[in-house]
Design an enzyme around this catalytic site. Sequence first.
Site, mmCIF file in Angstrom:
data_model
loop_
_atom_site.group_PDB
_atom_site.id
_atom_site.type_symbol
_atom_site.label_atom_id
_atom_site.label_comp_id
_atom_site.label_asym_id
_atom_site.label_seq_id
_atom_site.Cartn_x
_atom_site.Cartn_y
_atom_site.Cartn_z
ATOM 1 N N ASP A 248 5.282 3.564 6.725
ATOM 2 C CA ASP A 248 4.633 4.667 6.013
ATOM 3 C C ASP A 248 3.741 5.397 7.016
ATOM 4 O OD1 ASP A 248 5.761 3.101 3.996
ATOM 5 O OD2 ASP A 248 4.077 3.365 2.612
ATOM 6 N N LYS B 294 5.325 10.354 0.105
ATOM 7 C CA LYS B 294 4.314 9.510 -0.535
ATOM 8 C C LYS B 294 3.045 10.319 -0.731
ATOM 9 C CE LYS B 294 1.586 5.373 0.731
ATOM 10 N NZ LYS B 294 1.494 4.228 1.666
ATOM 11 N N LYS C 155 6.909 8.077 -3.572
ATOM 12 C CA LYS C 155 5.976 6.956 -3.733
ATOM 13 C C LYS C 155 4.614 7.473 -4.165
ATOM 14 C CE LYS C 155 3.811 3.131 -1.140
ATOM 15 N NZ LYS C 155 3.880 2.316 0.096
#
Length: 258
Positions: free
Chosen positions: A101, A166, A200
Site C-alpha cells: 500500500d 485506497k 479499499k
Amino acid sequence: MSLKDSAKIALSLMDLTTLNDNDTDEKVITLCQQGKTEFGTPAAVCVYPRFVPIARKALKAQGTEQVKIATVTNFPHGNNDIDIAVAETKAAVAYGADEVDVVFPYKALMAGNEQIGFELVQQCKAVCQASNVLLKVIIETGELKTAELIRKASEISIKAGADFIKTSTGKVPVNATLEYARIMLETIRDLNVADRVGFKAAGGVKTAEEAAQYLALAQEILGHDWVNSDHFRFGASSLLTNLLAALNGQANQKVSGY
C-alpha cells in the site's frame, strides 16, 4: 442482507492492521492470532515492512497461511521523492510482502503537479508486478477533500497501474467517508476498470453497521458480485472486535483504534 451476513463478508474483506510507532514482534503475532476466528480469517494483515517476516511465521504457525501480508511504503506523508518510494517498495517486496500500500504524493497533486504521482505509482507498480505483488495506492481523500481532486488522484493512480485505490492512511484527521468512497467507486466504474481495479476503505470504519454501508455502496455502483477480496477491502484494526460482536449476536461494543 442481515447485519450478521454483512459482518461475515466484511470480516473476509479486512486487511487487519497495526501501523503504530510502538509496534513490536509480539504485537504483530497477537494481530495474526486475532485474525484466526471461528467465523473465518481476514483477507490480509497489514504491518510495517520490517514485521512482514514475523507475520509470515505467525500465520504459518497457526495454520492460516492463506492470509495475505500487506505493508506500506511512502507512508504516511506521501512525499514526492519517487526514488525513495521505489526503494521502500523494493525493500517491502524483498521482505516478502504479498501486497504493498503506497501513499500517493497527494500534496504535489494539490499543488498542481499530476506527473509526480503518475510516475511514482508507475515505477512502484513495475517493482510489484515483477514479483507478482499487488499494489494499492492510498490517495488520502481527507486531505484532498474536493471531489475533483479525489477523482483526479484516482484516475492518475489507475492509469499508472494501481491494482486498488485506497482512501486513507488512517494518520490524518479525516479518513474514509461514504462520500469519498462513492467518488472513488464511480471513478472505477466510469473508467471501465472494475475487472482489474479494486477499492479499499481505510481508517474510520469501526462498526458492523458502517461496514455494511460501504458494502451496500459498492454493490450499488459496481454490482453484487464485484464485492469480494479481489476487489474490495477494509483497512482496520478495531473493526474486528465489532464484527465479532455482531456475529455473536452481542450489542455493539465501543472500540477505539484505526
